[in-house]
Write a protein that holds these residues in place. Structure first.
Motif, PDB file in Angstrom:
ATOM      1  N   GLU A 170      32.487   1.948-112.854  1.00  0.00           N
ATOM      2  CA  GLU A 170      31.425   1.064-112.366  1.00  0.00           C
ATOM      3  C   GLU A 170      31.858   0.340-111.095  1.00  0.00           C
ATOM      4  N   ASP A 176      23.497   3.736-116.964  1.00  0.00           N
ATOM      5  CA  ASP A 176      22.711   3.169-115.862  1.00  0.00           C
ATOM      6  C   ASP A 176      23.499   3.036-114.572  1.00  0.00           C
ATOM      7  N   ASP A 186      25.259   4.145-111.067  1.00  0.00           N
ATOM      8  CA  ASP A 186      24.881   5.068-110.002  1.00  0.00           C
ATOM      9  C   ASP A 186      26.072   5.943-109.619  1.00  0.00           C
TER      10      ASP A 186
END
Length: 261
Positions: A27, A81, A83
């Protein structure tokens, strides 16, 4: 790579060499990368026994989650979730757990990466890691099992292994259904060009020493489709440099194609 499909974009991957690559790490780097290779983890009893020896001898606990498939599910669920496309690097001395890990990756749209790279003595003695690199037929069995499970399959390899011709290995895993070859070039960066020449339709990710525009351009000039950042994959300054240099190189490459008669 000829063909329109890319397993991930932008063509920069996070590939920690510490083995401590988890969803929080992915992340943090997602702003700069198209993929993040989690793991690697030991997924069958033979590789897990080797990992236990590594825990005892060198405190290398990162290879040994209590339940490998549950770990994969938790990590990939946490990135649902994010990207960035997740990938899971796995070590195994046997084929069935590779198929099971591939199925878990498919459920999350993740890449399954077979580790034919690690050279720790315990892992090699168990029959995984670099041992697979020395046995292209056996490695192809792993790839075939993961591919038949529906996974996007990457294989992590290294250069400079005595008796191993990476061109032949690349051709074998491509024929078995691999989508990506993740090449640790060691100190032989030109091996990337040799591999790309042998398997132009395989997505080739170049790894080792990727830090800045110079190293990015070297690998992409050799024909790599993407680069991956290893040890400094938690350093946003390095990731930004690599991301920007990669984007600039591909923009310039597209512009050159447009002006060709």
């Amino acid at each position: 790579m000829s063909g329109s499909g890319r397993p991930f974009d932008p063509p920069v991957a996070l590939a920690s060499l510490s083995g401590e690559s988890v969803h929080e790490w992915a992340e943090r780097g997602a702003e700069y990368a198209g993929a993040a290779f989690l793991g690697g983890i030991a997924i069958d009893e033979e590789s897990r026994e080797a990992a236990r020896a590594m825990v005892a001898d060198r405190d290398r606990t990162e290879f040994l989650p209590a339940d490998p498939l549950a770990w994969i599910d938790r990590q990939l669920s946490a990135l649902a979730d994010a990207d960035v496309r997740p990938a899971v690097n796995v070590r195994s001395a046997t084929v069935p757990p590779v198929r099971a890990a591939a199925e878990a990756c498919v459920a999350h749209g993740a890449i399954l990466e077979i580790n034919a790279h690690c050279r720790q003595a315990e892992l090699c003695a168990a029959g995984c890691g670099e041992t697979l690199l020395r046995d292209a037929d056996r490695l192809a069995e792993y790839v075939r099992a993961a591919s038949e499970a529906g996974a996007t399959v990457s294989v992590k390899v290294r250069a400079e292994v005595a008796g191993v011709e990476l061109r032949e290995t690349a051709a074998a895993v491509e024929a078995a259904g691999a989508d990506c070859l993740h090449v640790d070039a060691m100190d032989s960066e030109g091996v990337v060009a040799s591999v790309v020449e042998a398997v132009p339709d395989l997505f080739v990710v170049a790894n080792n020493g990727v830090r800045d525009a110079r190293t990015v351009r070297e690998y992409l000039t050799y024909g790599a489709d993407a680069v991956s950042v290893g040890r400094p994959s938690d350093d946003p300054r390095v990731l930004r440099r690599v991301h920007d240099a990669t984007a600039e190189w591909f923009t310039e490459s597209e512009q050159r194609r447009e002006v060709q008669p």
